[in-house]
Design a protein around this motif. Structure first.
Motif, PDB file in Angstrom:
ATOM      1  N   GLY A   1      28.207 -98.467  34.880  1.00  0.00           N
ATOM      2  CA  GLY A   1      29.343 -97.568  34.742  1.00  0.00           C
ATOM      3  C   GLY A   1      30.523 -98.241  34.064  1.00  0.00           C
ATOM      4  O   GLY A   1      30.700 -99.460  34.161  1.00  0.00           O
ATOM      5  N   PHE A   2      31.321 -97.433  33.390  1.00  0.00           N
ATOM      6  CA  PHE A   2      32.556 -97.928  32.781  1.00  0.00           C
ATOM      7  C   PHE A   2      33.571 -96.802  32.741  1.00  0.00           C
ATOM      8  O   PHE A   2      33.267 -95.687  32.310  1.00  0.00           O
ATOM      9  CB  PHE A   2      32.318 -98.454  31.363  1.00  0.00           C
ATOM     10  CG  PHE A   2      33.587 -98.839  30.663  1.00  0.00           C
ATOM     11  CD1 PHE A   2      34.289 -99.970  31.058  1.00  0.00           C
ATOM     12  CD2 PHE A   2      34.088 -98.072  29.618  1.00  0.00           C
ATOM     13  CE1 PHE A   2      35.478-100.321  30.427  1.00  0.00           C
ATOM     14  CE2 PHE A   2      35.259 -98.427  28.974  1.00  0.00           C
ATOM     15  CZ  PHE A   2      35.959 -99.559  29.383  1.00  0.00           C
ATOM     16  N   LEU A   3      34.780 -97.081  33.207  1.00  0.00           N
ATOM     17  CA  LEU A   3      35.900 -96.153  33.123  1.00  0.00           C
ATOM     18  C   LEU A   3      37.034 -96.861  32.395  1.00  0.00           C
ATOM     19  O   LEU A   3      37.511 -97.907  32.847  1.00  0.00           O
ATOM     20  CB  LEU A   3      36.364 -95.719  34.509  1.00  0.00           C
ATOM     21  CG  LEU A   3      35.395 -94.821  35.291  1.00  0.00           C
ATOM     22  CD1 LEU A   3      35.893 -94.604  36.707  1.00  0.00           C
ATOM     23  CD2 LEU A   3      35.229 -93.482  34.587  1.00  0.00           C
ATOM     24  N   PRO A   4      37.502 -96.329  31.252  1.00  0.00           N
ATOM     25  CA  PRO A   4      38.547 -97.019  30.495  1.00  0.00           C
ATOM     26  C   PRO A   4      39.903 -97.021  31.189  1.00  0.00           C
ATOM     27  O   PRO A   4      40.728 -97.896  30.920  1.00  0.00           O
ATOM     28  CB  PRO A   4      38.606 -96.233  29.178  1.00  0.00           C
ATOM     29  CG  PRO A   4      37.997 -94.911  29.480  1.00  0.00           C
ATOM     30  CD  PRO A   4      36.992 -95.136  30.560  1.00  0.00           C
ATOM     31  N   ARG A   5      40.142 -96.046  32.094  1.00  0.00           N
ATOM     32  CA  ARG A   5      41.414 -96.000  32.831  1.00  0.00           C
ATOM     33  C   ARG A   5      41.129 -95.563  34.268  1.00  0.00           C
ATOM     34  O   ARG A   5      41.369 -94.425  34.647  1.00  0.00           O
ATOM     35  CB  ARG A   5      42.400 -95.028  32.171  1.00  0.00           C
ATOM     36  CG  ARG A   5      42.973 -95.508  30.856  1.00  0.00           C
ATOM     37  CD  ARG A   5      43.955 -94.500  30.271  1.00  0.00           C
ATOM     38  NE  ARG A   5      45.011 -94.157  31.222  1.00  0.00           N
ATOM     39  CZ  ARG A   5      46.105 -94.882  31.448  1.00  0.00           C
ATOM     40  NH1 ARG A   5      46.283 -96.009  30.786  1.00  0.00           N
ATOM     41  NH2 ARG A   5      47.003 -94.496  32.306  1.00  0.00           N
ATOM     42  N   ASN A   6      40.611 -96.497  35.035  1.00  0.00           N
ATOM     43  CA  ASN A   6      40.297 -96.200  36.435  1.00  0.00           C
ATOM     44  C   ASN A   6      41.545 -96.477  37.282  1.00  0.00           C
ATOM     45  O   ASN A   6      41.855 -97.628  37.593  1.00  0.00           O
ATOM     46  CB  ASN A   6      39.129 -97.061  36.921  1.00  0.00           C
ATOM     47  CG  ASN A   6      38.635 -96.636  38.286  1.00  0.00           C
ATOM     48  OD1 ASN A   6      39.225 -95.775  38.933  1.00  0.00           O
ATOM     49  ND2 ASN A   6      37.545 -97.235  38.731  1.00  0.00           N
ATOM     50  N   ASP A   7      42.258 -95.410  37.649  1.00  0.00           N
ATOM     51  CA  ASP A   7      43.515 -95.585  38.383  1.00  0.00           C
ATOM     52  C   ASP A   7      43.384 -95.239  39.865  1.00  0.00           C
ATOM     53  O   ASP A   7      44.385 -95.190  40.583  1.00  0.00           O
ATOM     54  CB  ASP A   7      44.630 -94.752  37.758  1.00  0.00           C
ATOM     55  CG  ASP A   7      44.325 -93.260  37.781  1.00  0.00           C
ATOM     56  OD1 ASP A   7      43.216 -92.884  38.221  1.00  0.00           O
ATOM     57  OD2 ASP A   7      45.184 -92.475  37.356  1.00  0.00           O
ATOM     58  N   TRP A   8      42.159 -94.986  40.323  1.00  0.00           N
ATOM     59  CA  TRP A   8      41.974 -94.721  41.760  1.00  0.00           C
ATOM     60  C   TRP A   8      40.645 -95.345  42.198  1.00  0.00           C
ATOM     61  O   TRP A   8      39.593 -94.731  42.149  1.00  0.00           O
ATOM     62  CB  TRP A   8      41.984 -93.223  42.060  1.00  0.00           C
ATOM     63  CG  TRP A   8      41.941 -92.947  43.544  1.00  0.00           C
ATOM     64  CD1 TRP A   8      40.889 -92.551  44.297  1.00  0.00           C
ATOM     65  CD2 TRP A   8      43.040 -93.115  44.460  1.00  0.00           C
ATOM     66  NE1 TRP A   8      41.243 -92.438  45.616  1.00  0.00           N
ATOM     67  CE2 TRP A   8      42.553 -92.775  45.757  1.00  0.00           C
ATOM     68  CE3 TRP A   8      44.374 -93.497  44.324  1.00  0.00           C
ATOM     69  CZ2 TRP A   8      43.361 -92.819  46.891  1.00  0.00           C
ATOM     70  CZ3 TRP A   8      45.178 -93.539  45.462  1.00  0.00           C
ATOM     71  CH2 TRP A   8      44.667 -93.192  46.722  1.00  0.00           C
ATOM     72  N   TRP A   9      40.732 -96.592  42.602  1.00  0.00           N
ATOM     73  CA  TRP A   9      39.551 -97.367  43.024  1.00  0.00           C
ATOM     74  C   TRP A   9      39.764 -97.774  44.475  1.00  0.00           C
ATOM     75  O   TRP A   9      39.957 -98.919  44.795  1.00  0.00           O
ATOM     76  CB  TRP A   9      39.388 -98.586  42.116  1.00  0.00           C
ATOM     77  CG  TRP A   9      38.022 -99.201  42.159  1.00  0.00           C
ATOM     78  CD1 TRP A   9      36.842 -98.652  41.778  1.00  0.00           C
ATOM     79  CD2 TRP A   9      37.723-100.532  42.587  1.00  0.00           C
ATOM     80  NE1 TRP A   9      35.805 -99.548  41.947  1.00  0.00           N
ATOM     81  CE2 TRP A   9      36.326-100.704  42.443  1.00  0.00           C
ATOM     82  CE3 TRP A   9      38.473-101.588  43.084  1.00  0.00           C
ATOM     83  CZ2 TRP A   9      35.673-101.900  42.779  1.00  0.00           C
ATOM     84  CZ3 TRP A   9      37.833-102.770  43.411  1.00  0.00           C
ATOM     85  CH2 TRP A   9      36.449-102.921  43.265  1.00  0.00           C
ATOM     86  N   VAL A  10      39.782 -96.775  45.339  1.00  0.00           N
ATOM     87  CA  VAL A  10      40.086 -96.980  46.757  1.00  0.00           C
ATOM     88  C   VAL A  10      38.877 -96.535  47.560  1.00  0.00           C
ATOM     89  O   VAL A  10      38.633 -95.340  47.748  1.00  0.00           O
ATOM     90  CB  VAL A  10      41.339 -96.189  47.175  1.00  0.00           C
ATOM     91  CG1 VAL A  10      41.642 -96.430  48.650  1.00  0.00           C
ATOM     92  CG2 VAL A  10      42.529 -96.570  46.299  1.00  0.00           C
ATOM     93  N   PHE A  11      38.087 -97.515  48.033  1.00  0.00           N
ATOM     94  CA  PHE A  11      36.876 -97.234  48.808  1.00  0.00           C
ATOM     95  C   PHE A  11      36.819 -98.194  49.993  1.00  0.00           C
ATOM     96  O   PHE A  11      36.436 -99.356  49.839  1.00  0.00           O
ATOM     97  CB  PHE A  11      35.622 -97.399  47.940  1.00  0.00           C
ATOM     98  CG  PHE A  11      35.609 -96.522  46.727  1.00  0.00           C
ATOM     99  CD1 PHE A  11      35.313 -95.173  46.831  1.00  0.00           C
ATOM    100  CD2 PHE A  11      35.903 -97.045  45.474  1.00  0.00           C
ATOM    101  CE1 PHE A  11      35.306 -94.359  45.706  1.00  0.00           C
ATOM    102  CE2 PHE A  11      35.896 -96.244  44.351  1.00  0.00           C
ATOM    103  CZ  PHE A  11      35.600 -94.898  44.470  1.00  0.00           C
ATOM    104  N   PRO A  12      37.208 -97.729  51.176  1.00  0.00           N
ATOM    105  CA  PRO A  12      37.159 -98.614  52.350  1.00  0.00           C
ATOM    106  C   PRO A  12      35.743 -98.724  52.898  1.00  0.00           C
ATOM    107  O   PRO A  12      34.908 -97.835  52.729  1.00  0.00           O
ATOM    108  CB  PRO A  12      38.086 -97.917  53.349  1.00  0.00           C
ATOM    109  CG  PRO A  12      38.008 -96.469  52.977  1.00  0.00           C
ATOM    110  CD  PRO A  12      37.828 -96.432  51.478  1.00  0.00           C
ATOM    111  N   ASN A  13      35.474 -99.859  53.554  1.00  0.00           N
ATOM    112  CA  ASN A  13      34.236-100.072  54.310  1.00  0.00           C
ATOM    113  C   ASN A  13      32.978 -99.852  53.480  1.00  0.00           C
ATOM    114  O   ASN A  13      32.067 -99.107  53.850  1.00  0.00           O
ATOM    115  CB  ASN A  13      34.206 -99.163  55.546  1.00  0.00           C
ATOM    116  CG  ASN A  13      35.368 -99.425  56.476  1.00  0.00           C
ATOM    117  OD1 ASN A  13      35.639-100.583  56.818  1.00  0.00           O
ATOM    118  ND2 ASN A  13      36.071 -98.388  56.884  1.00  0.00           N
TER     119      ASN A  13
END
Length: 220
Positions: A21-33
């Protein structure tokens, strides 16, 4: 891009690529646990994201390729728009005891070219699926062969690999040790010992984890 399902066992190469995977503008990378059943490779072309482990926080920066082995608990934290690349894969080997995770590796020039190539293949108007798959495999083989990574023992023996494939194919049915030993062409005692050496756990525990993993995948 998803390729082989999570349940497939590695072949003679010892590597299975599940996802790129690739996202050029990943501004929400919030994954707990996060407790992943497969390995993760992360590379960000700019700083701004971090991975939080029970004992430390590690930023993802352009200076390092980050490798996280399977079944490690961590949290993903990133609210800044950065170019974010990842691979999900399985390896038929175990890290040497005492290896500190995550592994941080300075990208070599060839690896850097492959990282840029993968991002470019995915970012096209018509993404190049085959190109991304083979470039991802090439990147993994280069990285996993690096001398900085210490492995325990060698590749999984052929008999144990046959039993693993049998497990992966029949995880929905009751399976006993005797049937797995027959699939491996080994005695029960010899199979159990070889399985523990290769996988770091008993066949019964591996089977349970496999079924839980597949159930979680179905729920998702």
């Amino acid at each position: 891009m998803e390729f082989y399902p999570l349940g497939i066992a590695p072949d003679h190469s010892g590597v299975v690529l599940h996802e790129v995977g690739f996202l050029p503008r990943n501004d929400w990378w919030v994954f707990p646990n996060v407790f992943s059943p497969f390995w993760r490779l992360y590379y960000n072309f700019r700083s701004g994201h971090r991975v939080i482990f029970p004992d430390r926080e590690v930023p993802i920066t352009p200076r390092h390729i980050m490798l996280i082995p399977e079944r490690c608990l961590f949290h993903c934290e990133g609210r800044v728009a950065v170019p974010n690349l990842w691979l999900a894969f399985s390896v038929a080997r175990r890290l040497a005891t005492g290896t500190r995770v995550p592994l941080l590796l300075k990208p070599a020039p060839t690896e850097m070219c492959l990282l840029r190539a993968i991002a470019g293949l995915i970012e096209r108007r018509h993404p190049q699926r085959d190109g991304a798959y083979f470039a991802g495999l090439a990147l993994l083989h280069l990285i996993l062969a690096r001398p900085e990574i210490r492995w325990a023992g060698g590749l999984i023996p052929d008999g144990v690999r046959r039993a693993l494939r049998h497990l992966e194919a029949e995880y929905g049915s009751p399976l006993g040790i005797a049937a797995l030993a027959r699939a491996a062409g080994m005695s029960v005692r010899g199979f159990t010992a070889a399985f523990r050496r290769a996988c770091g756990k008993s066949p019964a525990r591996y089977f349970t984890e496999l079924r839980v993993r597949e159930a979680a995948h179905l729920l998702l």
